[in-house]
Every structure is written in C-alpha cells, then in structure tokens.
Design a protein around this motif. Structure first.
Motif, PDB file in Angstrom:
ATOM      1  N   MET A 116      -3.236  11.944   4.185  1.00 49.87           N
ATOM      2  CA  MET A 116      -1.927  12.456   4.596  1.00 49.87           C
ATOM      3  C   MET A 116      -0.801  11.684   3.908  1.00 49.87           C
ATOM      4  O   MET A 116       0.206  12.278   3.495  1.00 49.87           O
ATOM      5  N   LEU A 117      -0.958  10.371   3.783  1.00 46.96           N
ATOM      6  CA  LEU A 117       0.052   9.571   3.096  1.00 46.96           C
ATOM      7  C   LEU A 117       0.116   9.920   1.607  1.00 46.96           C
ATOM      8  O   LEU A 117       1.216  10.075   1.059  1.00 46.96           O
ATOM      9  N   LEU A 118      -1.020  10.055   0.961  1.00 46.42           N
ATOM     10  CA  LEU A 118      -1.021  10.421  -0.457  1.00 46.42           C
ATOM     11  C   LEU A 118      -0.283  11.738  -0.684  1.00 46.42           C
ATOM     12  O   LEU A 118       0.486  11.871  -1.639  1.00 46.42           O
ATOM     13  N   HIS A 119      -0.509  12.698   0.199  1.00 47.50           N
ATOM     14  CA  HIS A 119       0.204  13.973   0.077  1.00 47.50           C
ATOM     15  C   HIS A 119       1.702  13.776   0.303  1.00 47.50           C
ATOM     16  O   HIS A 119       2.530  14.256  -0.484  1.00 47.50           O
ATOM     17  N   ALA A 120       2.066  13.071   1.369  1.00 48.09           N
ATOM     18  CA  ALA A 120       3.483  12.873   1.694  1.00 48.09           C
ATOM     19  C   ALA A 120       4.225  12.173   0.560  1.00 48.09           C
ATOM     20  O   ALA A 120       5.367  12.533   0.245  1.00 48.09           O
ATOM     21  N   PHE A 121       3.575  11.188  -0.065  1.00 47.95           N
ATOM     22  CA  PHE A 121       4.251  10.428  -1.109  1.00 47.95           C
ATOM     23  C   PHE A 121       4.462  11.224  -2.397  1.00 47.95           C
ATOM     24  O   PHE A 121       5.127  10.756  -3.314  1.00 47.95           O
ATOM     25  N   LYS A 122       3.964  12.443  -2.462  1.00 42.67           N
ATOM     26  CA  LYS A 122       4.320  13.340  -3.565  1.00 42.67           C
ATOM     27  C   LYS A 122       5.754  13.847  -3.399  1.00 42.67           C
ATOM     28  O   LYS A 122       6.372  14.323  -4.350  1.00 42.67           O
ATOM     29  N   PHE A 123       6.259  13.760  -2.154  1.00 50.70           N
ATOM     30  CA  PHE A 123       7.560  14.350  -1.824  1.00 50.70           C
ATOM     31  C   PHE A 123       8.586  13.345  -1.327  1.00 50.70           C
ATOM     32  O   PHE A 123       9.786  13.584  -1.441  1.00 50.70           O
ATOM     33  N   VAL A 124       8.136  12.260  -0.699  1.00 53.29           N
ATOM     34  CA  VAL A 124       9.044  11.287  -0.085  1.00 53.29           C
ATOM     35  C   VAL A 124       8.612   9.869  -0.440  1.00 53.29           C
ATOM     36  O   VAL A 124       7.484   9.643  -0.886  1.00 53.29           O
ATOM     37  N   ASP A 125       9.510   8.923  -0.171  1.00 50.18           N
ATOM     38  CA  ASP A 125       9.212   7.507  -0.412  1.00 50.18           C
ATOM     39  C   ASP A 125       8.866   6.748   0.862  1.00 50.18           C
ATOM     40  O   ASP A 125       8.390   5.613   0.786  1.00 50.18           O
ATOM     41  N   ASN A 126       9.139   7.358   2.027  1.00 49.02           N
ATOM     42  CA  ASN A 126       8.933   6.677   3.305  1.00 49.02           C
ATOM     43  C   ASN A 126       8.253   7.599   4.305  1.00 49.02           C
ATOM     44  O   ASN A 126       8.640   8.759   4.454  1.00 49.02           O
ATOM     45  N   HIS A 160       9.261   4.207  22.447  1.00 53.57           N
ATOM     46  CA  HIS A 160       8.326   4.221  21.330  1.00 53.57           C
ATOM     47  C   HIS A 160       8.770   3.169  20.311  1.00 53.57           C
ATOM     48  O   HIS A 160       9.945   2.816  20.237  1.00 53.57           O
ATOM     49  N   VAL A 161       7.828   2.721  19.521  1.00 54.24           N
ATOM     50  CA  VAL A 161       8.133   1.863  18.378  1.00 54.24           C
ATOM     51  C   VAL A 161       7.996   2.708  17.123  1.00 54.24           C
ATOM     52  O   VAL A 161       7.265   3.704  17.114  1.00 54.24           O
ATOM     53  N   VAL A 162       8.711   2.312  16.094  1.00 58.23           N
ATOM     54  CA  VAL A 162       8.678   3.031  14.827  1.00 58.23           C
ATOM     55  C   VAL A 162       8.095   2.095  13.770  1.00 58.23           C
ATOM     56  O   VAL A 162       8.565   0.970  13.595  1.00 58.23           O
ATOM     57  N   TYR A 163       7.063   2.584  13.110  1.00 65.00           N
ATOM     58  CA  TYR A 163       6.457   1.878  11.985  1.00 65.00           C
ATOM     59  C   TYR A 163       6.760   2.667  10.722  1.00 65.00           C
ATOM     60  O   TYR A 163       6.819   3.897  10.759  1.00 65.00           O
ATOM     61  N   THR A 164       6.917   1.951   9.614  1.00 66.94           N
ATOM     62  CA  THR A 164       7.187   2.590   8.330  1.00 66.94           C
ATOM     63  C   THR A 164       6.167   2.108   7.298  1.00 66.94           C
ATOM     64  O   THR A 164       5.837   0.921   7.255  1.00 66.94           O
ATOM     65  N   ILE A 165       5.696   3.053   6.506  1.00 67.04           N
ATOM     66  CA  ILE A 165       4.907   2.742   5.322  1.00 67.04           C
ATOM     67  C   ILE A 165       5.669   3.336   4.148  1.00 67.04           C
ATOM     68  O   ILE A 165       6.018   4.519   4.168  1.00 67.04           O
ATOM     69  N   THR A 166       5.948   2.514   3.161  1.00 69.27           N
ATOM     70  CA  THR A 166       6.683   2.986   1.983  1.00 69.27           C
ATOM     71  C   THR A 166       5.715   3.265   0.846  1.00 69.27           C
ATOM     72  O   THR A 166       4.633   2.668   0.767  1.00 69.27           O
ATOM     73  N   LYS A 167       6.120   4.155  -0.003  1.00 71.33           N
ATOM     74  CA  LYS A 167       5.307   4.498  -1.162  1.00 71.33           C
ATOM     75  C   LYS A 167       5.025   3.256  -2.005  1.00 71.33           C
ATOM     76  O   LYS A 167       3.907   3.051  -2.478  1.00 71.33           O
ATOM     77  N   SER A 168       6.037   2.409  -2.172  1.00 70.29           N
ATOM     78  CA  SER A 168       5.869   1.238  -3.018  1.00 70.29           C
ATOM     79  C   SER A 168       4.941   0.186  -2.415  1.00 70.29           C
ATOM     80  O   SER A 168       4.370  -0.620  -3.153  1.00 70.29           O
ATOM     81  N   SER A 169       4.750   0.218  -1.091  1.00 69.90           N
ATOM     82  CA  SER A 169       3.880  -0.794  -0.458  1.00 69.90           C
ATOM     83  C   SER A 169       2.480  -0.265  -0.139  1.00 69.90           C
ATOM     84  O   SER A 169       1.604  -1.033   0.226  1.00 69.90           O
TER      85      SER A 169
END
Length: 172
Positions: A116-126, A160-169
């Motif tokens: 899911m992340l690989l797909h998302a990172f085709k379109f967004v950075d976060n 809720h807590v918010v976690y972020t994964i960035t494309k660069s990381s």
C-alpha cells in the motif's frame, strides 16, 4: 509536484497478500472476518464485531471509494483503505485496517503496508496513519515500519495519535 490523480482502488499483489477493491455485495464475506471480538479489543470502536455496527463501517467503506478486501490464497482475511487524500500536502492516509487473528504477528501486516505504501508513494510524499491512543498493537506495528509519531487528533470523540511515513524515509 506529484500526479494529482491518486488511484484509490488498484489491485496490489505482495509476497503474501493480494489487495483488491471492496465490492458493495461483499458484506458477508468481510463480516465473516470482522465478527471476531478479539480483533477489536484494543480498537476505539470495540463493538465493530457486531453486525449492526459493522454494517455502518461497511457502508462508509464502500462510500469512501478507497476500501479493499485483503486476500491470502483467494480467501478474505481483512480490509484496509486509502482516505483523506490531500494533494496540497502531498499526503494520503491508510487506515481502517483489520486482519483475521491468524494473520497477526507482523509478516502479513508488513506485506500489506509495504504494497500500500509503495502504491501511495507513486502519488504522494507522505502517508499518515491515525490510530486510537490505546491501540498499542497497531501503534507498535506502524513503528516497526518506520512510522514517526507526528501528532494527535480527535476522531468521533476519541483521541487518536498520528504517525507519518515519508517517501524519503521508507525502506522499500
């Protein structure tokens, strides 16, 4: 600037799982997985294993246009979705994820989130994940994938807590 036309319902295939668009006639298929009360014991919506509660969840999943059935060897084992696409922030959320207990323990969730992340990172950075404060199982799973705690939000009266994964990381 990323492509503004985020593809919310692709079919994705990982090493262990396949993710495909959820269809409106698949309530029984998904409820068969979701009806286990232990899936929801740490979740803010602990009653989601009940049919009348899950019906609302399912209806919103279909309306979202971003919901999936997660399959292993052709068998439904859970669901997830993309939501809250914000092109101006180059961001999308992944959430509303649940897996049958037989698929807990890391390998399946890692495979799911990786594709899911690989797909998302085709379109967004976060990519963000909004997780109930007390849902320690989900919080640890996102932390194992490299998610950083970046904020707090109140959703439907629940912290809720918010976690972020960035494309660069993200380690592909």
């Amino acid at each position: 600037m990323k492509n503004q036309n985020f593809d919310f319902q692709p079919t994705l295939t990982g090493e262990l799982l396949k993710v495909r668009p959820l269809k409106s006639n698949e309530f029984d298929l998904l409820f068969a997985v979701a009806s286990d009360p232990l899936i929801w014991e740490l979740h803010p919506q602990r009653e989601r294993y009940k049919k009348e509660v899950f019906e609302k969840f399912f209806e919103l999943a279909i309306k979202s246009g971003g919901a999936f059935v997660i399959e292993e060897s052709g068998k439904a084992v859970g669901s997830s979705r993309y939501y809250d696409y914000r092109p101006e922030l180059s961001q999308v959320a992944i959430g509303y994820t649940f897996l049958a207990r037989a698929y807990w323990g890391g390998l399946y969730n890692c495979d799911l989130k990786r594709i899911m992340l690989l797909h998302a990172f085709k379109f967004v950075d976060n990519v963000i994940f909004e997780i109930g404060v007390n849902n320690l199982r989900s919080r640890r799973a996102i932390e194992k994938l490299g998610g950083r705690l970046t904020g707090h939000v109140d959703l439907d009266g629940t912290p809720h807590v918010v976690y972020t994964i960035t494309k660069s990381s993200f380690n592909f």
